[in-house]
Motif scaffolding. Structure first.
Motif, PDB file in Angstrom:
ATOM      1  N   ASP A  71      -9.882  58.815  14.875  1.00 52.33           N
ATOM      2  CA  ASP A  71     -10.446  59.832  15.764  1.00 52.33           C
ATOM      3  C   ASP A  71      -9.680  59.892  17.079  1.00 52.33           C
ATOM      4  O   ASP A  71      -9.379  60.993  17.593  1.00 52.33           O
ATOM      5  N   THR A  86     -18.630  61.985   7.924  1.00 51.43           N
ATOM      6  CA  THR A  86     -19.038  63.321   8.380  1.00 51.43           C
ATOM      7  C   THR A  86     -18.786  63.483   9.867  1.00 51.43           C
ATOM      8  O   THR A  86     -18.282  64.530  10.314  1.00 51.43           O
ATOM      9  N   ASN A  87     -19.149  62.487  10.644  1.00 47.44           N
ATOM     10  CA  ASN A  87     -18.926  62.576  12.096  1.00 47.44           C
ATOM     11  C   ASN A  87     -17.448  62.736  12.430  1.00 47.44           C
ATOM     12  O   ASN A  87     -17.091  63.518  13.322  1.00 47.44           O
ATOM     13  N   SER A  88     -16.595  62.022  11.715  1.00 43.93           N
ATOM     14  CA  SER A  88     -15.153  62.163  11.952  1.00 43.93           C
ATOM     15  C   SER A  88     -14.676  63.564  11.576  1.00 43.93           C
ATOM     16  O   SER A  88     -13.849  64.171  12.276  1.00 43.93           O
ATOM     17  N   LYS A 136     -15.603  66.034  14.291  1.00 51.07           N
ATOM     18  CA  LYS A 136     -14.691  65.960  15.432  1.00 51.07           C
ATOM     19  C   LYS A 136     -13.379  66.664  15.120  1.00 51.07           C
ATOM     20  O   LYS A 136     -12.816  67.366  15.969  1.00 51.07           O
ATOM     21  N   ALA A 143     -26.290  65.003   8.142  1.00 51.22           N
ATOM     22  CA  ALA A 143     -24.835  64.855   8.049  1.00 51.22           C
ATOM     23  C   ALA A 143     -24.237  65.938   7.151  1.00 51.22           C
ATOM     24  O   ALA A 143     -23.177  66.515   7.476  1.00 51.22           O
ATOM     25  N   ARG A 168     -24.203  69.249   9.085  1.00 51.16           N
ATOM     26  CA  ARG A 168     -23.175  69.251  10.128  1.00 51.16           C
ATOM     27  C   ARG A 168     -21.787  69.335   9.503  1.00 51.16           C
ATOM     28  O   ARG A 168     -20.873  69.940  10.076  1.00 51.16           O
ATOM     29  N   GLU A 203     -30.303  68.207  16.480  1.00 56.36           N
ATOM     30  CA  GLU A 203     -29.808  66.917  16.034  1.00 56.36           C
ATOM     31  C   GLU A 203     -30.814  66.176  15.156  1.00 56.36           C
ATOM     32  O   GLU A 203     -30.434  65.362  14.319  1.00 56.36           O
TER      33      GLU A 203
END
Length: 812
Positions: A82, A120-122, A125, A167, A170, A227
């Motif tokens: 990231d 998922t978060n990566s 971003k 997740a 998103r 969220e």
């Protein structure tokens, strides 16, 4: 624990590998080694050509750690990726992205929820990074499938299940943001992707406990809700997806919505369906609204054989969509909407008629009751949609829709309508007539035309008045209400308060009116007699109820307010007196209630018109008659005859003439105020038209033909006039026998064609000129003869007989 190599071997390894290895501590709990991460970042920025190798090596380490379930080192590797992504913005980042996406895919494939969320978060971003140039070869098919599957997570732990679903949503949002901005890379809009994305979002939106049924656009959810709540986050993503849709891919985004609603049976009840399409209509660009409406219409056609409640649910969704689209651009779908709705209205009536027929045949009509009621729900939904859509159209389009609907109304004895009613039968045809007129009533509600010619052109007025001759009081009521919508240009109808009582002072109503314009005067000269005729015949229908008389009274009052000059006022008074005479003489053998109802209508109207024109002597005569009626014959007044229980007289022949409005008294009172009273001495007689055969009543032509018997001695008797003595109704029927006329016309056409093929041009031209002159002379003779017959024979003869007959009745 990572395997450490000796210093000699370490020195021989490539620098980028040494830098990558150094960011991993011996104990993963210590986290990323920040100092070494800064060295790696500086190296990657200084030597961007090494980024792909750095990415490959990181991916190799991460894959090994995922397999060995070393979650701590996996977290460190993703954190390093990231940071490298955020720090490096050059064209050389593209090979590195491939390695990054490969690592994200490894995390999403793992069965551990934490790693899936981490991947998922990566990816999210990465999705927020704006790349300098698009990468056309890169595809996100795997991520669409995986994120969609995560949206449907069924993990046993509710908290973990919610976390995975969030997740997945998103992730879908990230895919959308990463792909939709590139016009040349529109793979995300392909049906195979939309069929996964849209149902996944709808599945999570469906979990909303309190469905929003607001008319306005849904409010934007707060950041905290986005969220924490999968349903709110999915709804926000759904709006964002639709907001980015263009002309070419709009349908691909909307069609999966129908599939989801069908599969989960969400049309009945349809609260969620309505909620979805509100979001769709408020999210898309206004110029694409007609695409959604077309899709709803197409789906309605596809589900036309479904249960009534399903069809009603789809129609209700269409109503909500139309309500929003009507404020913007509807495009070329106006007639398509109405045509489809009217087609389904006919189908609903047909289904209803078939159910009733099947119930009567099998003697299980009790079981068909719910189906019948369900079809009425469909019909009411269609009418409501038609009315709402029509009332929001601009005036020029509304006029076209009025003509369009009127052209669909079937009238017995004619074939001018364009709606297939072959399968409906008499009961179904009557039902479709009522439904279409109710639709027309809603479309005309609130319509304000500057001139009455615009609101009631001849092409619309003639077919509109045809149902007013039907032997069905409800049809006649609807026709009158449609006319009131179009006539009442100053909102005076509500002030008239029907015909419930005599108005003591009309000035208290504060009637709004304007000076009659030239166009309205021309309209009354051309169509006035037609309006009078339908009011006159409508008063004499045997199945009239109180509402019919109220609407007829309102028609007379609105004509007086909107269209009446001195000439029209005289005609309306003649019409009122003729109605009074018809009630007294009772040639139609009406029941006593109907005769008294006509008398009450005449009293209420003459009271209204006398105060409107404000002639004191006229007002005095009307007031005196009403006062005497109050004392001696209260059943001649609306406040008494239209009560639930009212004593009716046994006959009207023995009543005192002071109870009636007298022509000579009215003429005397109006003559002193400058009104032309000559026409008052001529009793009103309705016009004879072809519409009489549509009314299924005894034709008034029979009566008129009897009155035309012999000419007065003062009229010259020539050959032409003597021939007219033999004209009767039966003779006219024989003269227009259709079969004979068709054969004659065919023979004439054959001779004309043969002559034009063979005769010289000069001969044809000379003959045409002579025939034209002869035709002109004959038309002039026929017109002169017609005027003489009408003036000297029909009108005068009938006036004398009618007056004598009325006086004889009064003297009894």
């Amino acid at each position: 624990m990572p395997v450490r190599v000796c210093c000699c071997c370490s020195a021989l390894r490539p620098r980028y590998k040494r830098l990558v290895d150094n960011i991993f501590p011996e104990d993963p709990k210590d986290g990323l080694v920040k100092a070494d991460m800064e060295k790696l970042t500086f190296y990657a920025v200084s030597a961007p050509e090494k980024l792909d190798r750095i990415g490959s090596y990181l991916a190799e380490r991460l894959s090994r750690d995922v397999v060995r379930h070393r979650s701590g080192y996996v977290l460190i590797a993703m954190e390093a990726l990231d940071q490298l992504l955020m720090a490096c913005h050059s064209q050389s980042i593209k090979p590195f992205v491939e390695s990054f996406l490969h690592m994200v895919a490894k995390l999403l494939e793992s069965g551990e929820p934490k790693l899936q969320v981490l991947g998922t978060n990566s990816f999210v971003k990465f999705a927020n990074i704006e790349e300098d140039t698009p990468s056309y070869h890169r595809r996100y098919d795997f991520f669409v499938s995986r994120f969609s599957a995560m949206c449907h997570s069924c993990h046993s732990d509710p908290e973990i299940r919610t976390e995975i679903r969030i997740a997945g949503i998103r992730g879908i949002q990230g895919v959308v943001r990463k792909t939709v901005n590139d016009e040349l890379r529109a793979t995300i809009w392909e049906p195979q992707h939309m069929d996964k994305i849209v149902p996944s979002l709808l599945f999570n939106m469906q979990k909303i406990e309190d469905i929003d049924s607001r008319i306005g656009p849904p409010s934007s959810p707060s950041t905290a809700d986005k969220e924490e709540n999968p349903s709110v986050l999915a709804e926000n993503c759904f709006r964002e997806l639709l907001g980015r849709a263009t002309f070419g891919n709009m349908n691909n985004a909307v069609r999966p919505v129908f599939a989801h609603l069908d599969h989960h049976k969400l049309w009945d009840p349809n609260e969620f369906a309505v909620h979805c399409f509100k979001i769709i209509m408020y999210s898309i660009q206004a110029q694409y609204s007609h695409h959604v409406i077309q899709e709803i219409l197409g789906h309605l056609d596809a589900r036309k054989k479904d249960s009534p409640r399903v069809r009603a649910g789809i129609i209700q969704v269409l109503l909500e969509a139309v309500a929003i689209a009507a404020k913007g651009s509807i495009g070329p779908t106006v007639l398509e909407v109405f045509n489809t709705l009217l087609k389904h209205l006919r189908l609903s009536v047909e289904f209803e008629a078939n159910d009733l027929h099947a119930g009567s045949v099998t003697n299980v009509s009790v079981n068909t009751g719910p189906k019948d009621n369900d079809e009425k729900i469909v019909q009411n939904a269609i009418i409501q949609t038609i009315g709402f859509f029509g009332s929001n159209l601009p005036d020029y389009q509304r006029s076209e829709i009025m003509m369009f609907i009127m052209g669909k109304v079937p009238v017995f004895g004619t074939s001018t309508h364009t709606l297939d009613i072959s399968q409906l039968g008499d009961l179904g045809t009557r039902r479709i007539q009522i439904m279409l007129l109710r639709s027309l009533l809603m479309v005309t509600s609130g319509y304000k035309a500057k001139t009455i010619v615009t609101a009631l052109p001849g092409s619309f007025l003639d077919p509109l008045l045809s149902p007013s001759l039907m032997e069905d009081y409800e049809l006649r009521q609807l026709v009158l209400e449609v006319m009131h919508n179009l006539m009442d240009r100053h909102d005076n109808r509500a002030k008239l308060r029907g015909i419930r009582s005599i108005i003591p002072d009309v000035a208290d109503l504060k009637i709004k009116r304007e000076k009659i314009c030239r166009q309205d005067t021309s309209f009354m000269k051309k169509n006035g007699q037609q309006l009078y005729r339908h009011i006159y015949l409508g008063c004499k229908e045997e199945d009239n109820v109180q509402k019919n008389y109220e609407l007829l009274y309102t028609s007379l009052a609105l004509i007086t307010i909107e269209l009446a000059n001195e000439e029209v006022v005289i005609d309306l008074i003649r019409l009122a007196i003729a109605l009074q005479d018809s009630a007294v003489i009772n040639e139609d053998n009406l029941p006593m209630f109907h005769r008294c109802g006509i008398m009450a209508l005449v009293a209420a109207y003459l009271n209204f018109v006398s105060q409107m024109i404000a002639v004191p002597a006229f007002c005095q005569h009307v007031s005196k008659v009403i006062e005497i009626r109050t004392m001696e014959a209260p059943y001649f007044l609306p406040e008494h005859i239209f009560r639930d229980k009212c004593m009716l007289p046994k006959s009207l022949e023995k009543h005192d003439k002071n109870l009636y409005f007298l022509t000579n008294k009215i003429a005397e009172s109006l003559g002193g105020s400058g009104y032309g009273i000559e026409r008052l001495s001529v009793p009103y007689v309705p016009q004879v038209t072809d519409e009489d055969r549509l009314s299924r009543r005894k034709s008034i032509v029979d009566t008129v033909s009897i009155q035309v018997d012999i000419l007065p001695n003062s009229v010259p008797s020539d050959d032409v006039v003597s021939n007219t003595e033999e004209i009767t109704f039966e003779a006219l029927k024989k003269a227009i026998d259709t079969n004979v006329m068709e054969e004659q016309e065919k023979e004439k056409r054959r001779l004309v064609i043969e002559k034009f093929q063979k005769a010289p041009f000069e001969e044809i031209a000379a003959q045409c000129e002579s025939k034209a002159n002869l035709l002109h002379d004959r038309l002039a003779q026929i017109l002169e003869l017609t005027i003489r017959i009408l003036e000297q024979r029909f009108v005068l003869k009938y006036a004398i007989l009618h007056e004598l007959n009325f006086q004889r009745k009064l003297l009894r």
